[in-house]
Design a protein around this motif. Sequence first.
Motif, PDB file in Angstrom:
ATOM      1  N   GLY A   1       0.712   3.104 -20.594  1.00 58.99           N
ATOM      2  CA  GLY A   1       0.321   1.722 -20.362  1.00 58.99           C
ATOM      3  C   GLY A   1       1.235   1.032 -19.369  1.00 58.99           C
ATOM      4  O   GLY A   1       2.443   0.962 -19.586  1.00 58.99           O
ATOM      5  N   GLY A   2       0.657   0.540 -18.266  1.00 59.70           N
ATOM      6  CA  GLY A   2       1.430  -0.110 -17.204  1.00 59.70           C
ATOM      7  C   GLY A   2       1.264  -1.610 -17.215  1.00 59.70           C
ATOM      8  O   GLY A   2       1.261  -2.253 -16.169  1.00 59.70           O
ATOM      9  N   GLY A   3       1.078  -2.193 -18.404  1.00 57.08           N
ATOM     10  CA  GLY A   3       1.086  -3.653 -18.523  1.00 57.08           C
ATOM     11  C   GLY A   3       2.506  -4.125 -18.716  1.00 57.08           C
ATOM     12  O   GLY A   3       3.472  -3.352 -18.575  1.00 57.08           O
ATOM     13  N   ILE A   4       2.647  -5.398 -19.076  1.00 53.11           N
ATOM     14  CA  ILE A   4       4.006  -5.936 -19.147  1.00 53.11           C
ATOM     15  C   ILE A   4       4.833  -5.264 -20.241  1.00 53.11           C
ATOM     16  O   ILE A   4       6.028  -5.031 -20.071  1.00 53.11           O
ATOM     17  N   VAL A   5       4.189  -4.901 -21.361  1.00 56.10           N
ATOM     18  CA  VAL A   5       4.947  -4.295 -22.459  1.00 56.10           C
ATOM     19  C   VAL A   5       5.386  -2.873 -22.087  1.00 56.10           C
ATOM     20  O   VAL A   5       6.546  -2.499 -22.279  1.00 56.10           O
TER      21      VAL A   5
ATOM     22  N   ASP B   1      -5.108   2.733 -14.605  1.00 52.95           N
ATOM     23  CA  ASP B   1      -5.589   1.965 -13.456  1.00 52.95           C
ATOM     24  C   ASP B   1      -4.382   1.655 -12.559  1.00 52.95           C
ATOM     25  O   ASP B   1      -3.771   2.559 -12.019  1.00 52.95           O
ATOM     26  N   THR B   2      -4.053   0.384 -12.402  1.00 47.66           N
ATOM     27  CA  THR B   2      -2.871   0.004 -11.623  1.00 47.66           C
ATOM     28  C   THR B   2      -2.012  -0.907 -12.509  1.00 47.66           C
ATOM     29  O   THR B   2      -2.495  -1.374 -13.541  1.00 47.66           O
ATOM     30  N   PRO B   3      -0.766  -1.173 -12.106  1.00 45.50           N
ATOM     31  CA  PRO B   3       0.077  -2.023 -12.959  1.00 45.50           C
ATOM     32  C   PRO B   3      -0.575  -3.379 -13.235  1.00 45.50           C
ATOM     33  O   PRO B   3      -1.212  -3.950 -12.361  1.00 45.50           O
TER      34      PRO B   3
ATOM     35  N   HIS C   1       2.872   7.173 -12.825  1.00 48.59           N
ATOM     36  CA  HIS C   1       1.611   7.878 -12.533  1.00 48.59           C
ATOM     37  C   HIS C   1       0.476   6.889 -12.676  1.00 48.59           C
ATOM     38  O   HIS C   1       0.093   6.528 -13.796  1.00 48.59           O
ATOM     39  N   LEU C   2      -0.072   6.435 -11.543  1.00 52.95           N
ATOM     40  CA  LEU C   2      -1.154   5.450 -11.574  1.00 52.95           C
ATOM     41  C   LEU C   2      -2.499   6.159 -11.464  1.00 52.95           C
ATOM     42  O   LEU C   2      -2.590   7.263 -10.931  1.00 52.95           O
ATOM     43  N   GLY C   3      -3.549   5.490 -11.927  1.00 50.69           N
ATOM     44  CA  GLY C   3      -4.880   6.092 -11.901  1.00 50.69           C
ATOM     45  C   GLY C   3      -4.910   7.363 -12.727  1.00 50.69           C
ATOM     46  O   GLY C   3      -5.597   8.324 -12.390  1.00 50.69           O
ATOM     47  N   CYS C   4      -4.162   7.373 -13.812  1.00 51.04           N
ATOM     48  CA  CYS C   4      -3.946   8.605 -14.574  1.00 51.04           C
ATOM     49  C   CYS C   4      -4.192   8.300 -16.055  1.00 51.04           C
ATOM     50  O   CYS C   4      -3.390   7.624 -16.694  1.00 51.04           O
TER      51      CYS C   4
ATOM     52  N   ILE D   1       0.852  -1.199   0.000  1.00 53.04           N
ATOM     53  CA  ILE D   1       0.000   0.000   0.000  1.00 53.04           C
ATOM     54  C   ILE D   1       0.889   1.251   0.000  1.00 53.04           C
ATOM     55  O   ILE D   1       0.643   2.197  -0.746  1.00 53.04           O
ATOM     56  N   ARG D   2       1.959   1.207   0.818  1.00 54.25           N
ATOM     57  CA  ARG D   2       2.900   2.331   0.828  1.00 54.25           C
ATOM     58  C   ARG D   2       3.499   2.550  -0.555  1.00 54.25           C
ATOM     59  O   ARG D   2       3.736   3.667  -0.979  1.00 54.25           O
ATOM     60  N   ALA D   3       3.707   1.439  -1.282  1.00 52.51           N
ATOM     61  CA  ALA D   3       4.317   1.546  -2.608  1.00 52.51           C
ATOM     62  C   ALA D   3       3.316   1.967  -3.680  1.00 52.51           C
ATOM     63  O   ALA D   3       3.662   2.029  -4.857  1.00 52.51           O
ATOM     64  N   GLY D   4       2.063   2.201  -3.267  1.00 53.35           N
ATOM     65  CA  GLY D   4       1.115   2.773  -4.222  1.00 53.35           C
ATOM     66  C   GLY D   4      -0.033   1.874  -4.646  1.00 53.35           C
ATOM     67  O   GLY D   4      -0.849   2.270  -5.462  1.00 53.35           O
ATOM     68  N   ALA D   5      -0.095   0.655  -4.129  1.00 50.45           N
ATOM     69  CA  ALA D   5      -1.214  -0.222  -4.478  1.00 50.45           C
ATOM     70  C   ALA D   5      -2.405   0.140  -3.597  1.00 50.45           C
ATOM     71  O   ALA D   5      -2.467  -0.256  -2.443  1.00 50.45           O
TER      72      ALA D   5
END
Lengths: 462, 384
Positions: B11-15, B36-38, B168-171, A394-398
């Motif tokens: 894009g935060g997928g594997i590629v 979203d998230t990775p 930058h997540l959720g972005c 969570i600290r790392a951003g999840a």
Amino acid sequence: MVATDLAVIGAGPAGLSAAVTAARAGAHVIVVDESPGPGGQYLRGGLRQSPSQYVSQSARRAQNLLEEMKFLHIDFRAETLAWALEGTGVALAGPSGSEWLEARTVVIAAGGREEVIPFPGWTLPGVMTLGGAQILAKTHGVVPGKRVLLAGSGPLLLATADELSRHGAQVLAVLEVTHPLAWLRHGMAAWGNWDRLREAWAYLVGLNKRGIPYRFGRTVSGVSGEEQVESATVVRLNKRGIPVPDSEERLAVDALCVGFGFVPNIELTQLAGCKHEYDSQKGGWVPEVDESMETSIRGLFAAGETAGIGGAVAAMLEGRVAGLAAVQRLGLVRSGIVNRTLADLRRSRQAAQRFGAMLSTLFQAGSRLDALTMDDTIVCRCEDVAAGQLRAAIRAGAHSLDALKNGTRAGQGPCQGRTCGPLIARLIARQTGSSLSTIKGFHVRPPLKPLPVGVLAQERHP
Amino acid sequence: MRERADAVVIGGGIVGAACAYYLTVAGFDVHLVERDTPASGTSRACDGLILLWDKSTGAELALGLSSAQLWTELSQSLDLDFGYTRCGTILVAEDAQGLHAGQATAERLRREGVRAEVLDGQALRSLEPNVASDLAGGVLFSEDANIDPRRATLALLEAAQKQGLSLHLGCEVQAIRRQAGDDGRLSAVITQQGEIATEILVCAAGVWSSQVAGYAGITLPLQPRKGHILVTARAPGFIRHALLEGSYTATVQSGSADLGVALVAEATSEGNLLLGSSRQFVGFDRSVELDVLRSIAARALRFLPALATTPVIRSYAGLRPWSPDHLPLVGPFPEVPGFYLATGHEGAGIGLAPITGKLVASWISGAELPDVARAIRPDRFRTS
């Protein structure tokens, strides 16, 4: 494939009530439940046998529903899992394999489950939920140990203490998280629910007679033992529910039963694709329903704890509302009659709902007890993920359950995050300072519960 | 947010993670934007196999060979363990005809330096005791490996962050700005969190790349191709290699719109089995379809009858970025200077992620490019 007017999923008070109401109006009804018999947790083991015991009106009413279900020849499918939904079609898996149930309307009354709080040692054998202890006692006549301690919050503590001591366990104490002052503050909402108050009073009198102490403002902060629970640490809580330093005392026990209220079982309404909302007074995320208990999907109703924690009385009323609304949708009854009855039912539901909301507010202990969860305390039991791993992620951003699932495997085991989902949501909320209403649960996809490859391979739907 | 970057990866997928990783290794100041998230899109809804035998001779196999080598290196150099295992795969054959085709595949790959061992029915059963007793045999490719794609994505991102990547997540990206003037070079990426000034953009948004490319006025020939996977409870040792049936390649390489189902069975490092596979063109719908689950379960039982009592604990469906010639789209678009694409891998994105990231970094840094780089340039379709 089988077809029916109404499929009811869950045979507890809400489901039975919906089934009987619809069958009375002439609907063909199929009721499915994972248990061997109908009645749900509420009627497990039948009505209380001892003549000295108080049997509430609501328990009698639920018992009558069971008898009426037989009388009306409602098709009951025991040990049957509803594992997927498409519109109002239901995929079933039971003793004879897989079957597609094509229903014109569906009532989901899948109940709720107990909330737990992870504390050091909570995964040791000998620690169980209040509901788990009740199942042992009611179904198998077995108690979890000789020296039993009960901790948590809410009325189920009382009922479980009563059940266990009658089955021969020595109940050392019942530890209620809340303070009496809070009861005074919120208790007025119980006005009018005399049957339920009498039931609670009867339990308290029973405990008192057997010399079982009922202690407010205390809980268990940890247990220890080699192979199984040997001792529990009891901690005092201040008026805000936070553990008081240096107030610990140790008790030798061989079983601990815990329960901190309930969360709605919404996996089926999630699978169906219904809209959900967060309502802390209803126990968390619940399907959005209208006045007729209809969800955002036409013909799909939710009733009982699934639609919001409120207890058996509210559940039976909601079941009736959903059952009536379903037969109205089916065109089996004239709308005028139904509408008048629905209006009456909604009025009586208000008192019951108020009571449910009061219990939720009063016994919402969870978030304040997060301090009991140490970094090495396991949170996801299936995959052995400890709180420290989750906190680091969570600290790392999840900041979502699905992100934590990717990084830590939490929620990837056989229970698919049923237990750890709400716990992890609380960890995120606490650490990020965000509201629980912004944290969505795990994605739910079929099968709802583990299903053998061989059964899945049989499934055929039109 | 108002930032400036050498390059922005979308894009935060594997590629995307692999592109960000190799760009930071090459010394660029990189920002990665993920809505979203990775690994929240296709990279969490796939299997984790790194295969060679399903690649056609030529560019595809060349990419596969380089990328497999890079995965081996990454499993040693990245800090986060992502479950890299030399599991080996067996191409299983139902009948003599299938085995004959398998032999041809084995010979073709041996010529390219890939280890391949043809197994008769008995040899197959001694390696894999749980397969159906009537199978004709198979081909063992002992060098194939598997990974946990989600953890591999996180491992690449973590390593890139240590080298300065800004995540930058959720972005979500909302627009791409280009300079006024003749060449129309990129000048900024506009996101819901603000603006990042950059002259270089790498679009690694998988099946959603068409939308991003659209912001730069580029049309892509990608189609989302849906694949389902079942996850069983842990069954350690039930299979000792990944098992795939020969028609898997036929299903993958056909452009047919109909549902194609072929056996894929893979054991994760925790012992859960992933059962696949299905291919269908149904738009952007990611919902799990019960008919497809049934077909996959039935196909798995044909090859592994003893699975009948093993519980399935979950299922998922993901959208693979399908490209018309079954080769990925990696490299620059001359029409929009600064715009690079890294997608179109369909079901091979996990295996080909490292080589994709490395090629993208080479394009951008001006390093020497292998011949294969030209074969997968996105402007080969001339659709923009």
